[in-house]
Scaffold this motif. Structure first.
Motif, PDB file in Angstrom:
ATOM      1  N   LEU A  50      18.593  13.420   6.711  1.00 21.46           N
ATOM      2  CA  LEU A  50      17.607  12.498   7.290  1.00 21.46           C
ATOM      3  C   LEU A  50      17.973  11.070   6.892  1.00 21.46           C
ATOM      4  N   PRO A  51      18.823  10.411   7.685  1.00 21.87           N
ATOM      5  CA  PRO A  51      19.072   8.984   7.421  1.00 21.87           C
ATOM      6  C   PRO A  51      17.808   8.179   7.698  1.00 21.87           C
ATOM      7  N   THR A  52      17.538   7.198   6.849  1.00 22.93           N
ATOM      8  CA  THR A  52      16.338   6.385   7.017  1.00 22.93           C
ATOM      9  C   THR A  52      16.670   4.910   6.871  1.00 22.93           C
ATOM     10  N   ALA A  53      15.767   4.087   7.400  1.00 26.63           N
ATOM     11  CA  ALA A  53      15.886   2.637   7.274  1.00 26.63           C
ATOM     12  C   ALA A  53      14.512   2.071   6.967  1.00 26.63           C
ATOM     13  N   ALA A  54      14.476   1.004   6.192  1.00 28.77           N
ATOM     14  CA  ALA A  54      13.242   0.266   5.971  1.00 28.77           C
ATOM     15  C   ALA A  54      13.083  -0.708   7.137  1.00 28.77           C
TER      16      ALA A  54
ATOM     17  N   PRO B 183      10.186   0.595   2.033  1.00 29.03           N
ATOM     18  CA  PRO B 183      11.501   1.088   1.619  1.00 29.03           C
ATOM     19  C   PRO B 183      11.403   2.178   0.560  1.00 29.03           C
ATOM     20  N   VAL B 184      10.343   2.155  -0.243  1.00 27.54           N
ATOM     21  CA  VAL B 184      10.160   3.194  -1.259  1.00 27.54           C
ATOM     22  C   VAL B 184       9.911   4.537  -0.583  1.00 27.54           C
ATOM     23  N   ALA B 185       9.037   4.547   0.425  1.00 25.12           N
ATOM     24  CA  ALA B 185       8.751   5.789   1.138  1.00 25.12           C
ATOM     25  C   ALA B 185       9.973   6.284   1.892  1.00 25.12           C
ATOM     26  N   ALA B 186      10.675   5.373   2.583  1.00 22.08           N
ATOM     27  CA  ALA B 186      11.844   5.787   3.364  1.00 22.08           C
ATOM     28  C   ALA B 186      12.922   6.392   2.470  1.00 22.08           C
ATOM     29  N   ALA B 187      13.155   5.783   1.327  1.00 19.84           N
ATOM     30  CA  ALA B 187      14.159   6.311   0.405  1.00 19.84           C
ATOM     31  C   ALA B 187      13.760   7.692  -0.108  1.00 19.84           C
TER      32      ALA B 187
ATOM     33  N   PHE C  48       0.838  -1.197   0.000  1.00 21.62           N
ATOM     34  CA  PHE C  48       0.000   0.000   0.000  1.00 21.62           C
ATOM     35  C   PHE C  48       0.874   1.249   0.000  1.00 21.62           C
ATOM     36  N   TYR C  49       1.854   1.304   0.903  1.00 24.03           N
ATOM     37  CA  TYR C  49       2.679   2.501   1.019  1.00 24.03           C
ATOM     38  C   TYR C  49       3.770   2.577  -0.045  1.00 24.03           C
ATOM     39  N   ASP C  50       4.253   1.429  -0.523  1.00 26.14           N
ATOM     40  CA  ASP C  50       5.164   1.470  -1.671  1.00 26.14           C
ATOM     41  C   ASP C  50       4.479   2.114  -2.869  1.00 26.14           C
TER      42      ASP C  50
END
Length: 258
Positions: free
Chosen positions: A95-99, A78-82, A9-11
């Motif tokens: 803003l470092p992010t992780a899935a 992971p798409v949203a985080a990236a 859904f969020y990807d």
């Protein structure tokens, strides 16, 4: 919680999520100001070490980073985080992010001053054990005395009325007018509901492109969530209504007991 369906859904929504706002940057700044004021009231001016454990494309995390906090984001998608990392960099923020699943946060214990879980994200955890695991993880990564900031829809009212849809949203974008609306189908338990999330975006000529995503949420009441937050090791639980906070959803704040 069906992880593949929520992640899918969020990807799928990540490239279009900003379209629900009339001006995404204005909304980021406003939300950061409101949430930052709640943090400042409890912990002082900071800067603080902040984890946004449902960061999405960065709506809260980017604004908080631009306000000077040291923010890390994580999200099931992971798409949203990236995209959050990219959008932050485009605005001069780090803003470092992780899935990561909020039930299994990949951070050491007691490393953050603040954990943010906004935009109704906790509602995707559909069972009591999942909610307990998510809140326990948030407590684990918070230092003693740290602050949880969590926002949900006004589910007390929704459980009473069981609406079939929220009001549609219309925004003007560089591509033209975008219409976002949802349809909700309540389960027999009266607590969970399926969402069909529609976006109509301008196509070629006078045509519209219709994009549909589907997911399920648990309409947790304030008493249910307060009980779960307390059981996870938090104290001083307080609910801030939109009329007083200026945020578009009710906000729960709680201190990590130590």
């Amino acid at each position: 919680m069906s992880d593949p369906s929520v992640r899918a859904f969020y990807d799928a929504l990540a490239p279009d999520y900003h379209r629900i706002f009339a001006d995404w940057d204005v909304s980021m700044a406003h939300q950061a100001a409101v949430l930052g004021a709640l943090v400042r009231e409890d912990l002082g001016p900071g800067p603080h070490r902040v984890l946004d454990c449902s960061c999405g494309i960065g709506t809260q995390a980017i604004g908080l980073a631009l306000a000077g906090h040291r923010v890390v984001g994580s999200d099931l998608s992971p798409v949203a985080a990236a995209r959050a990392t990219q959008e932050a960099a485009a605005r001069g923020a780090v803003l470092p992010t992780a899935a990561a699943d909020m039930r299994r946060l990949p951070f050491v214990s007691s490393v953050f001053d603040v954990v943010v879980c906004a935009d109704n994200s906790l509602a995707h955890l559909l069972t009591a054990p999942d909610v307990e695991a998510g809140l326990a993880g948030m407590r684990r990564v918070l230092r003693d005395g740290g602050l949880l900031v969590l926002t949900l829809r006004d589910y007390d009212e929704m459980r009473r009325t069981r609406p079939g849809a929220p009001p549609p949203q219309v925004s003007e974008t560089s591509e033209g007018r975008v219409i976002t609306f949802q349809l909700w189908q309540w389960h027999q338990d009266g607590e969970r509901y399926d969402q069909e999330y529609f976006q109509l975006v301008p196509g070629d000529g006078d045509d519209w492109v219709v994009r549909v995503r589907r997911t399920t949420s648990w309409a947790l009441t304030r008493s249910q969530l307060t009980e779960s937050v307390t059981a996870a090791g938090f104290a001083d639980v307080f609910w801030h209504d939109p009329a007083s906070s200026g945020f578009y959803q009710p906000v729960l704040t709680a201190r990590a007991a130590g």
